[in-house]
Motif scaffolding. Sequence first.
Motif, PDB file in Angstrom:
ATOM      1  N   PRO A 167       0.807  -1.221   0.000  1.00  0.00           N
ATOM      2  CA  PRO A 167       0.000   0.000   0.000  1.00  0.00           C
ATOM      3  C   PRO A 167       0.840   1.273   0.000  1.00  0.00           C
ATOM      4  O   PRO A 167       0.368   2.320  -0.437  1.00  0.00           O
ATOM      5  N   ALA A 168       2.064   1.189   0.446  1.00  0.00           N
ATOM      6  CA  ALA A 168       2.918   2.379   0.496  1.00  0.00           C
ATOM      7  C   ALA A 168       3.248   2.910  -0.891  1.00  0.00           C
ATOM      8  O   ALA A 168       3.568   4.093  -1.047  1.00  0.00           O
ATOM      9  N   VAL A 169       3.156   2.052  -1.914  1.00  0.00           N
ATOM     10  CA  VAL A 169       3.415   2.495  -3.290  1.00  0.00           C
ATOM     11  C   VAL A 169       2.136   2.470  -4.129  1.00  0.00           C
ATOM     12  O   VAL A 169       2.179   2.485  -5.361  1.00  0.00           O
ATOM     13  N   GLY A 170       0.977   2.395  -3.461  1.00  0.00           N
ATOM     14  CA  GLY A 170      -0.297   2.439  -4.165  1.00  0.00           C
ATOM     15  C   GLY A 170      -0.749   1.136  -4.763  1.00  0.00           C
ATOM     16  O   GLY A 170      -1.700   1.114  -5.565  1.00  0.00           O
ATOM     17  N   ALA A 171      -0.123   0.022  -4.389  1.00  0.00           N
ATOM     18  CA  ALA A 171      -0.480  -1.270  -4.970  1.00  0.00           C
ATOM     19  C   ALA A 171      -1.650  -1.943  -4.254  1.00  0.00           C
ATOM     20  O   ALA A 171      -2.149  -2.975  -4.713  1.00  0.00           O
ATOM     21  N   LEU A 172      -2.090  -1.374  -3.149  1.00  0.00           N
ATOM     22  CA  LEU A 172      -3.218  -1.913  -2.400  1.00  0.00           C
ATOM     23  C   LEU A 172      -4.007  -0.745  -1.823  1.00  0.00           C
ATOM     24  O   LEU A 172      -3.446   0.057  -1.051  1.00  0.00           O
ATOM     25  N   LYS A 173      -5.267  -0.627  -2.215  1.00  0.00           N
ATOM     26  CA  LYS A 173      -6.127   0.460  -1.744  1.00  0.00           C
ATOM     27  C   LYS A 173      -7.491  -0.110  -1.363  1.00  0.00           C
ATOM     28  O   LYS A 173      -7.803  -1.262  -1.681  1.00  0.00           O
ATOM     29  N   LEU A 174      -8.286   0.727  -0.697  1.00  0.00           N
ATOM     30  CA  LEU A 174      -9.613   0.299  -0.273  1.00  0.00           C
ATOM     31  C   LEU A 174     -10.665   1.268  -0.802  1.00  0.00           C
ATOM     32  O   LEU A 174     -10.578   2.474  -0.566  1.00  0.00           O
ATOM     33  N   ASN A 175     -11.641   0.739  -1.542  1.00  0.00           N
ATOM     34  CA  ASN A 175     -12.782   1.521  -2.021  1.00  0.00           C
ATOM     35  C   ASN A 175     -13.917   1.482  -1.005  1.00  0.00           C
ATOM     36  O   ASN A 175     -14.168   0.442  -0.383  1.00  0.00           O
ATOM     37  N   ALA A 176     -14.648   2.591  -0.886  1.00  0.00           N
ATOM     38  CA  ALA A 176     -15.863   2.614  -0.072  1.00  0.00           C
ATOM     39  C   ALA A 176     -16.873   3.554  -0.720  1.00  0.00           C
ATOM     40  O   ALA A 176     -16.557   4.714  -0.996  1.00  0.00           O
ATOM     41  N   GLU A 196      -4.974   3.050  10.385  1.00  0.00           N
ATOM     42  CA  GLU A 196      -4.317   2.029  11.197  1.00  0.00           C
ATOM     43  C   GLU A 196      -3.567   1.017  10.340  1.00  0.00           C
ATOM     44  O   GLU A 196      -2.491   0.540  10.728  1.00  0.00           O
ATOM     45  N   ARG A 197      -4.129   0.697   9.173  1.00  0.00           N
ATOM     46  CA  ARG A 197      -3.554  -0.360   8.335  1.00  0.00           C
ATOM     47  C   ARG A 197      -2.685   0.181   7.200  1.00  0.00           C
ATOM     48  O   ARG A 197      -2.192  -0.598   6.370  1.00  0.00           O
ATOM     49  N   GLY A 198      -2.483   1.493   7.158  1.00  0.00           N
ATOM     50  CA  GLY A 198      -1.609   2.060   6.138  1.00  0.00           C
ATOM     51  C   GLY A 198      -2.156   2.006   4.733  1.00  0.00           C
ATOM     52  O   GLY A 198      -1.390   1.913   3.757  1.00  0.00           O
ATOM     53  N   LEU A 199      -3.490   2.098   4.586  1.00  0.00           N
ATOM     54  CA  LEU A 199      -4.135   2.015   3.276  1.00  0.00           C
ATOM     55  C   LEU A 199      -4.669   3.371   2.846  1.00  0.00           C
ATOM     56  O   LEU A 199      -5.152   4.149   3.681  1.00  0.00           O
TER      57      LEU A 199
END
Length: 348
Positions: A167-176, A196-199
């Motif tokens: 997630p630090a390089v944008g490879a994991l994100k969360l949509n809502a 908390e999870r760095g997302l």
Amino acid sequence: MANATDRLNRPLGVLRLSLTARCNLACPYCLPDGVEPPGLLTATQRLQVVAAAVALGAHSLRLTGGEPLLHSGLEELIAAVQPLRAQSKEGPGLRQIALTSNGTLLSAKRARALRAAGLDRITLSLDGTTGAAVAGMAGLADASAGERTLAAVLAAIEHARAAGFDPAVGALKLNAVVQRGRNHDQLLPLAALCRERGLELRLIEYMDVGNRNGWSRAAVLSAAEMVEQLGAIWPLEPLGRDNHGTASRWSYRDGRGSIAVVASVSQPFCGDCNRLRVTADGIAYTCLFASPDSGTDLRPWLKTDSDPIELEQALAGLWKHRNDRYSEERQQGARGDRNHAEMAYLGG
């Protein structure tokens, strides 16, 4: 073939390829059919569509659904498109392959397989932080089912991280998706979870996609309201919106990450939209808000004896005549009621 531009001089940059119209959830803002349309594309035909789009300038492939993890050939397709990354005379080639998923089926093994196949990025979806909120936004029977789904998505986040989606390089994100009157009380808890999870949390305004979700402008919690509410708790600094991007981004002043807001209702970005959508059965649409009868069936150019250049020419012609700007017209009051193709069919 030269890069394609439309009537508003917008280049083709992103291919959103739907692999299935089926989903294992029934989110009220989407409401999928749960069945496939007839005549699904074969693996070879999907590869042909991707190759043609890349030849016309598409640099990003987004694999969608329905729920794309229901598609058994997902990893094989990702591996098959890897040669399209190579530099070519026609253009820079494919730079990113991304997947959008609800995460409930993402096991540790599947996450590793996707990474090994060559997937660059995963965006997971979660619309609440409690069993009751998740159940309400996912169309589940009760809070217990919501708790199980919440646990599965939280586990999926860690499976993806462990597989190398950083997630630090944008490879994991969360949509809502945030909808007033339904889950607007989850905005701050979702932001806290992501901090908390760095997302990066990608907040999406409730959109009038499809005809089933009973959309009302009154139910839209605008991007400005979301940013204001979050900024009151955790001060924010604007980062802006990338060219052709869907989201305006903000960083937390305390250094604890960032948020992004997709504001297609309150702050349309039609002016530089560069997305082509192709459904699981091979129908191409040039706008998320397209009418069902406005798609172009690509299957006549996907027969076994077809010349690949003919498919490129068909897509180039489709893009050349594109002038969609539905969200801007809606904002200007220039759009009346009209039927839309369904979100699960278009791939979101």
